[in-house]
Design a protein around this motif. Structure first.
Motif, PDB file in Angstrom:
ATOM      1  N   ASP A 185       0.875  -1.174   0.000  1.00  0.00           N
ATOM      2  CA  ASP A 185       0.000   0.000   0.000  1.00  0.00           C
ATOM      3  C   ASP A 185       0.911   1.222   0.000  1.00  0.00           C
ATOM      4  O   ASP A 185       1.394   1.658   1.034  1.00  0.00           O
ATOM      5  CB  ASP A 185      -0.897  -0.021   1.243  1.00  0.00           C
ATOM      6  CG  ASP A 185      -1.840   1.174   1.294  1.00  0.00           C
ATOM      7  OD1 ASP A 185      -1.759   2.050   0.415  1.00  0.00           O
ATOM      8  OD2 ASP A 185      -2.660   1.238   2.236  1.00  0.00           O
ATOM      9  N   GLY A 186       1.181   1.729  -1.186  1.00  0.00           N
ATOM     10  CA  GLY A 186       2.080   2.862  -1.309  1.00  0.00           C
ATOM     11  C   GLY A 186       1.348   4.177  -1.181  1.00  0.00           C
ATOM     12  O   GLY A 186       0.513   4.527  -2.025  1.00  0.00           O
ATOM     13  N   ASP A 187       1.652   4.925  -0.128  1.00  0.00           N
ATOM     14  CA  ASP A 187       1.069   6.251   0.086  1.00  0.00           C
ATOM     15  C   ASP A 187       2.195   7.270  -0.006  1.00  0.00           C
ATOM     16  O   ASP A 187       3.148   7.215   0.776  1.00  0.00           O
ATOM     17  CB  ASP A 187       0.399   6.345   1.456  1.00  0.00           C
ATOM     18  CG  ASP A 187      -0.841   5.462   1.554  1.00  0.00           C
ATOM     19  OD1 ASP A 187      -1.317   5.002   0.501  1.00  0.00           O
ATOM     20  OD2 ASP A 187      -1.320   5.239   2.678  1.00  0.00           O
ATOM     21  N   VAL A 188       2.092   8.217  -0.935  1.00  0.00           N
ATOM     22  CA  VAL A 188       3.203   9.105  -1.253  1.00  0.00           C
ATOM     23  C   VAL A 188       2.868  10.538  -0.859  1.00  0.00           C
ATOM     24  O   VAL A 188       1.850  11.090  -1.290  1.00  0.00           O
ATOM     25  CB  VAL A 188       3.536   9.048  -2.761  1.00  0.00           C
ATOM     26  CG1 VAL A 188       4.738   9.934  -3.071  1.00  0.00           C
ATOM     27  CG2 VAL A 188       3.792   7.608  -3.191  1.00  0.00           C
ATOM     28  N   GLY A 189       3.718  11.129  -0.013  1.00  0.00           N
ATOM     29  CA  GLY A 189       3.546  12.527   0.359  1.00  0.00           C
ATOM     30  C   GLY A 189       4.230  12.836   1.672  1.00  0.00           C
ATOM     31  O   GLY A 189       4.682  11.939   2.391  1.00  0.00           O
ATOM     32  N   HIS A 190       4.329  14.109   1.971  1.00  0.00           N
ATOM     33  CA  HIS A 190       4.916  14.532   3.241  1.00  0.00           C
ATOM     34  C   HIS A 190       3.931  14.283   4.366  1.00  0.00           C
ATOM     35  O   HIS A 190       2.721  14.482   4.210  1.00  0.00           O
ATOM     36  CB  HIS A 190       5.306  16.004   3.183  1.00  0.00           C
ATOM     37  CG  HIS A 190       6.249  16.411   4.275  1.00  0.00           C
ATOM     38  ND1 HIS A 190       5.835  16.611   5.579  1.00  0.00           N
ATOM     39  CD2 HIS A 190       7.582  16.641   4.268  1.00  0.00           C
ATOM     40  CE1 HIS A 190       6.874  16.955   6.331  1.00  0.00           C
ATOM     41  NE2 HIS A 190       7.952  16.975   5.558  1.00  0.00           N
ATOM     42  N   ARG A 191       4.451  13.873   5.508  1.00  0.00           N
ATOM     43  CA  ARG A 191       3.583  13.561   6.645  1.00  0.00           C
ATOM     44  C   ARG A 191       2.738  14.763   7.080  1.00  0.00           C
ATOM     45  O   ARG A 191       1.681  14.585   7.676  1.00  0.00           O
ATOM     46  CB  ARG A 191       4.426  13.072   7.821  1.00  0.00           C
ATOM     47  CG  ARG A 191       4.925  11.635   7.687  1.00  0.00           C
ATOM     48  CD  ARG A 191       5.827  11.265   8.833  1.00  0.00           C
ATOM     49  NE  ARG A 191       6.254   9.868   8.793  1.00  0.00           N
ATOM     50  CZ  ARG A 191       5.886   8.936   9.663  1.00  0.00           C
ATOM     51  NH1 ARG A 191       5.058   9.248  10.638  1.00  0.00           N
ATOM     52  NH2 ARG A 191       6.343   7.705   9.566  1.00  0.00           N
ATOM     53  N   ASP A 192       3.205  15.966   6.822  1.00  0.00           N
ATOM     54  CA  ASP A 192       2.451  17.160   7.200  1.00  0.00           C
ATOM     55  C   ASP A 192       1.278  17.437   6.271  1.00  0.00           C
ATOM     56  O   ASP A 192       0.424  18.267   6.571  1.00  0.00           O
ATOM     57  CB  ASP A 192       3.373  18.387   7.215  1.00  0.00           C
ATOM     58  CG  ASP A 192       4.210  18.444   8.484  1.00  0.00           C
ATOM     59  OD1 ASP A 192       3.815  17.797   9.472  1.00  0.00           O
ATOM     60  OD2 ASP A 192       5.246  19.120   8.476  1.00  0.00           O
ATOM     61  N   THR A 193       1.240  16.772   5.116  1.00  0.00           N
ATOM     62  CA  THR A 193       0.196  17.020   4.124  1.00  0.00           C
ATOM     63  C   THR A 193      -1.037  16.186   4.434  1.00  0.00           C
ATOM     64  O   THR A 193      -0.952  14.966   4.572  1.00  0.00           O
ATOM     65  CB  THR A 193       0.705  16.672   2.712  1.00  0.00           C
ATOM     66  OG1 THR A 193       1.890  17.420   2.437  1.00  0.00           O
ATOM     67  CG2 THR A 193      -0.347  16.994   1.666  1.00  0.00           C
ATOM     68  N   GLU A 194      -2.176  16.838   4.548  1.00  0.00           N
ATOM     69  CA  GLU A 194      -3.409  16.105   4.841  1.00  0.00           C
ATOM     70  C   GLU A 194      -3.817  15.250   3.652  1.00  0.00           C
ATOM     71  O   GLU A 194      -3.715  15.659   2.501  1.00  0.00           O
ATOM     72  CB  GLU A 194      -4.538  17.089   5.190  1.00  0.00           C
ATOM     73  CG  GLU A 194      -4.370  17.765   6.535  1.00  0.00           C
ATOM     74  CD  GLU A 194      -5.624  18.538   6.935  1.00  0.00           C
ATOM     75  OE1 GLU A 194      -6.677  18.301   6.297  1.00  0.00           O
ATOM     76  OE2 GLU A 194      -5.539  19.343   7.867  1.00  0.00           O
ATOM     77  N   LYS A 195      -4.277  14.047   3.949  1.00  0.00           N
ATOM     78  CA  LYS A 195      -4.815  13.117   2.956  1.00  0.00           C
ATOM     79  C   LYS A 195      -3.864  12.930   1.781  1.00  0.00           C
ATOM     80  O   LYS A 195      -4.281  12.854   0.622  1.00  0.00           O
ATOM     81  CB  LYS A 195      -6.185  13.587   2.463  1.00  0.00           C
ATOM     82  CG  LYS A 195      -7.233  13.665   3.559  1.00  0.00           C
ATOM     83  CD  LYS A 195      -8.583  14.090   3.018  1.00  0.00           C
ATOM     84  CE  LYS A 195      -9.634  14.125   4.127  1.00  0.00           C
ATOM     85  NZ  LYS A 195     -10.963  14.530   3.627  1.00  0.00           N
ATOM     86  N   TYR A 196      -2.565  12.834   2.072  1.00  0.00           N
ATOM     87  CA  TYR A 196      -1.603  12.720   0.976  1.00  0.00           C
ATOM     88  C   TYR A 196      -1.702  11.396   0.235  1.00  0.00           C
ATOM     89  O   TYR A 196      -1.132  11.242  -0.853  1.00  0.00           O
ATOM     90  CB  TYR A 196      -0.175  12.947   1.478  1.00  0.00           C
ATOM     91  CG  TYR A 196       0.381  11.922   2.442  1.00  0.00           C
ATOM     92  CD1 TYR A 196       0.845  10.680   2.003  1.00  0.00           C
ATOM     93  CD2 TYR A 196       0.478  12.192   3.803  1.00  0.00           C
ATOM     94  CE1 TYR A 196       1.374   9.754   2.874  1.00  0.00           C
ATOM     95  CE2 TYR A 196       1.020  11.267   4.692  1.00  0.00           C
ATOM     96  CZ  TYR A 196       1.462  10.050   4.222  1.00  0.00           C
ATOM     97  OH  TYR A 196       2.000   9.132   5.093  1.00  0.00           O
ATOM     98  N   ALA A 197      -2.437  10.427   0.800  1.00  0.00           N
ATOM     99  CA  ALA A 197      -2.559   9.128   0.142  1.00  0.00           C
ATOM    100  C   ALA A 197      -3.604   9.122  -0.967  1.00  0.00           C
ATOM    101  O   ALA A 197      -3.694   8.147  -1.716  1.00  0.00           O
ATOM    102  CB  ALA A 197      -2.923   8.055   1.167  1.00  0.00           C
ATOM    103  N   GLN A 198      -4.375  10.184  -1.086  1.00  0.00           N
ATOM    104  CA  GLN A 198      -5.550  10.137  -1.958  1.00  0.00           C
ATOM    105  C   GLN A 198      -5.277  10.531  -3.403  1.00  0.00           C
ATOM    106  O   GLN A 198      -6.185  10.489  -4.236  1.00  0.00           O
ATOM    107  CB  GLN A 198      -6.638  11.058  -1.385  1.00  0.00           C
ATOM    108  CG  GLN A 198      -7.054  10.725   0.038  1.00  0.00           C
ATOM    109  CD  GLN A 198      -7.572   9.312   0.171  1.00  0.00           C
ATOM    110  OE1 GLN A 198      -8.337   8.846  -0.674  1.00  0.00           O
ATOM    111  NE2 GLN A 198      -7.169   8.616   1.222  1.00  0.00           N
TER     112      GLN A 198
END
Length: 818
Positions: free
Chosen positions: A254-267
């Motif tokens: 399950d690859g979710d890409v984005g900075h941890r501070d970014t809301e809903k970065y997995a979407q």
């Protein structure tokens, strides 16, 4: 693929066990579940110790079948790097990933998974106290870890690598892990099963397959190889009396890409699959490698903040040369992607074993998905006709990352090249592994031994004999016909099984000398680094020669614990500063000799300087070792075990026996008490390969020397608080990013504390107890996070503190200004 049709034709849906969507919408275990897990007397490792951090990709490793840390979830692992790249950037590329194994058991489909369902688990410590299934760490030069092409029989019993790194005496010789294969600069090994009682009670509708899994993962510090982690599974059918049929092995991510501070970065991610030949450097030669990789990426790159592509590279698995009981060659049979936003029959998540088995056993590849969404991907291969009790399956994959698709494919090619390794003549017989024939097939058999040559011939082997065949001729032909520049290569350059080389050694990299064993000792206004000569004695895996040239000493300042990082994952590459370099005076490099005494400006250190009759004791140890080299010298009365271990190491070094060590020392006085510093000592060789500080670091905090607990020896009124007053500006040097275990991220420091056990109590000006801190007396400093015993951050005001022990009591005050 029309999954609805496949579903109707093959299964009746099972009862949904647990709903596990992904990313920011993932199944969130509640705090009660976590508390219950912690209370179990188990060997679950979730303390951040299993983090690959010697490279630029920081990957969290577990001993329950999965990789990743479930970022932004209630899981206890959530604050650790999951698959963070570049290291310490806070940009994640993975929510969770793990092993899947599917089979027909009594005609019914069952799939054991490490993610999302945690059906793979370590044993229950209280019920199996001898089963220590933690995460073991090693490197390519660890004791017992010598591997080919060096002399790899560590324990001289005629066997090679027969005792895998798992905390067990596998070869029953009374020793544990004394002959395993140490692969990389950083290697983690663990084991688990799919039939633990806790798993069967949590997932009652899942039928365990009776699997024992030995998992190893590898990372290298060289910049050429530090953007991937290799993973190797040995999967054993260890429980039960009947076979598992139509077996598939796979890997879910399950690859979710984005900075941890970014809301809903997995979407807003996308996913795709690539198979083809890539060109990469193998030494000084351009080399073609076959790459099969499923990958995920952020569709818009988050404005340049997440430019990476994360790939799961499918590298190898068990094969059958005849293609009867297993695929005849390495390759994927299924790549599937799905999303929790849809029902399963329309491309959504599988929710039970039957649906997972459909995905694993479907022979085909899903199309790319570039509509921004939260995707998962699964790769599998098979079928393996049957897995009898005692049989073993293998699977090798790599988690690889790079800038953009091309960068990821370059990293995937490096991973494939490292796994591909090389071919060697291990049996010493020049008649095995000849004319491109590298694979023995047991008789009785009659077949064409090489379908790639121009002649169709039939050769036979009788029972008890072997027929050597060119199993990978199609691959050799594909590599020769690839687009990669050939240079001086000939078709034979791409052939395995030439010059008697019949044995394939995977995971092979020649690197800089490994880092030494280090000990970092904080002091009052100084930090002392001590290390051994381990790096000097290590052989280069490719040349089998000692090529050590010198040491480098590193320090990292001003680390602020960026989000998604921990003390275990360490500082970012940009914070490391080289503070000293010493080498051999030999006309290469700086020629700044290190091999003379510390007192004369060198690095050589003589330990146990204060030990009475040290030289006499050293003579005694030397005499014992000379006559009984395989025995440990008995520790004389009056000496500690540590002192005896050091004496034995010095004595062995004196006479050139195995296990001998000498020691080095460096003192850094350019430090401030209370500040946090990371240190590392690395090695470099005479070919220009340099070790990275991320492979061997420790965190220390220099502290005040403290006051004596005996009255009259030092004024107890020297105890004080730093900073005082406490303001936002004055706290800045101590401020760290907040995490689950440190909700404030700030500290005040009590200095000059007594060097004995004491209790620090903080009160309001009206005398109400705010918090209590136990001081163990090991240093003159201790810290408070400005959070009350009720879990609330304190407000502005004047605070009193007392330091009480058996020798007295001291009271002081400090001011907090919010």
């Amino acid at each position: 693929m029309n999954r609805a049709v496949v579903l109707l034709q093959t299964v009746i849906s099972l009862i949904l066990l647990l709903f596990f969507p992904s990313g920011s919408a993932a199944r969130q275990p509640d705090e009660n579940w976590i508390s219950e897990l912690k209370e179990l007397e188990r060997i679950w490792v979730y303390d951040g110790s299993g983090i690959h951090n010697v490279g630029n990709l920081q990957l969290h490793v577990t001993n329950w079948g999965c990789f990743g840390s479930y970022p932004n979830s209630p899981y206890a692992t959530r604050d650790y790097p999951s698959a963070q790249w570049p290291a310490n950037s806070g940009v994640e590329y993975l929510y969770i990933a793990g092993l899947w194994v599917g089979a027909k058991k009594g005609g019914i489909a069952a799939v054991s998974t490490g993610a999302y369902d945690t059906e793979f688990q370590p044993p229950n410590r209280s019920k199996d106290p001898g089963e220590i299934a933690v995460i073991y760490s090693a490197n390519s030069n660890s004791y017992g870890g010598i591997r080919f092409p060096r002399p790899a029989d560590d324990d001289k019993d005629g066997l090679i690598d027969e005792d895998p790194l798992d905390g067990k005496d596998n070869d029953r010789d009374g020793k544990i892990d004394e002959d395993f294969a140490g692969i990389s600069n950083q290697m983690f090994a663990c084991w688990y099963t799919d039939d633990q009682e806790n798993a069967t009670s949590t997932y009652p509708d899942h039928s365990p397959l009776g699997l024992y899994v030995h998992q190893e993962s590898y990372q290298w510090e060289d910049e050429e190889f530090f953007d991937f982690v290799g993973i190797d599974y040995q999967i054993i059918h260890y429980s039960g009396t009947s076979s598992l049929d139509n077996v598939y092995v796979g890997f879910f991510a399950d690859g979710d890409v984005g900075h941890r501070d970014t809301e809903k970065y997995a979407q807003d991610d996308a996913t795709c699959f690539y198979r083809g030949v890539q060109c990469t450097m193998k030494g000084d030669v351009i080399w073609p490698v076959e790459v099969s990789v499923a990958y995920t990426f952020d569709k818009d790159g988050d404005g340049g903040e997440a430019p990476g592509y994360l790939g799961i590279v499918f590298l190898g698995h068990k094969i059958d040369p005849l293609g009867i009981t297993a695929p005849s060659g390495v390759g994927l049979t299924s790549y599937q992607n799905f999303s929790g936003d849809q029902p399963f029959e329309y491309g959504g998540d599988p929710s039970n074993d039957s649906e997972r088995y459909i995905l694993m056993s479907f022979d085909g590849y899903d199309r790319c998905q570039d509509v921004p969404r939260d995707y998962r991907m699964m790769m599998a291969t098979g079928p393996f006709d049957e897995l009898m009790p005692g049989d073993t399956l293998t699977l090798q994959v790599a988690v690889a990352i790079g800038r953009g698709r091309n960068g990821m494919l370059e990293t995937a090619a490096k991973a494939a090249s490292v796994f591909e390794g090389n071919w060697f003549n291990i049996d010493g017989n020049p008649q095995t592994g000849i004319n491109g024939r590298e694979t023995p097939v047991p008789g009785p058999v009659t077949m064409d031994p090489d379908t790639c040559d121009s002649d169709f011939t039939q050769e036979s082997a009788m029972r008890g004999e072997y027929l050597w065949i060119n199993l990978d001729c199609d691959r050799e032909r594909q590599l020769w016909n690839s687009k990669c520049p050939k240079g001086d290569a000939t078709p034979e350059s791409y052939m395995t099984g030439v010059d008697g080389k019949e044995s394939h050694i995977n995971w092979l990299v020649g690197t800089a000398p490994p880092p030494p064993g280090i000990r970092i000792v904080p002091g009052d206004g100084k930090v002392t680094l001590l290390w051994n000569n381990f790096s000097e004695e290590a052989l280069d895996v490719s040349t089998l020669e000692k090529d050590f040239e010198g040491f480098r000493i590193w320090r990292a300042d001003e680390w602020k614990r960026p989000i998604g990082t921990t003390e275990e994952s360490g500082p970012g590459k940009e914070l490391w500063k080289l503070i000293e370099q010493r080498d051999i005076r030999n006309g290469y490099g700086n020629d700044f000799e290190y091999r003379y005494p510390f007192s004369e400006g060198g690095l050589e250190y003589q330990p146990l300087a204060g030990l009475d009759e040290k030289e006499e004791m050293l003579d005694i140890f030397t005499e014992n070792i000379y006559h009984y080299p395989l025995d440990t010298v008995p520790c004389p009365p009056g000496l500690t075990d540590a002192e005896c271990d050091t004496l034995e190491a010095l004595a062995r070094y004196r006479i050139g026996f195995e296990g001998g060590q000498k020691y080095y020392k460096y003192v850094d006085t350019e430090v401030l008490n209370g500040s946090r510093y990371f240190y590392a000592v690395t090695a470099f060789d005479n070919t220009g390969k340099y070790g990275e500080p991320s492979s061997n670091f420790q965190l220390v905090v220099p502290s005040s020397s403290g006051t004596s607990c005996l009255s009259g020896e030092k004024n107890p009124h020297d105890i004080y608080v730093v900073p005082n007053p406490v303001t936002r500006e004055s706290l800045e040097p101590w401020e760290l990013g907040k995490n689950m275990n440190d909700p404030s991220g700030i500290k005040v420091e009590f200095r000059n504390l007594p060097l004995c056990r004491s209790t620090i109590r903080v009160f309001t000006i009206s005398g109400d107890l705010v918090d209590s801190i136990e001081h163990d007396g090991s240093s003159g400093s201790n810290y408070w996070d400005l959070v009350s015993r009720n879990g609330q951050e304190v407000t502005s005001g004047i605070y009193l503190y007392s330091v009480r022990n058996d020798f007295g009591n001291y009271v002081g005050k400090f001011v907090v200004i919010r």
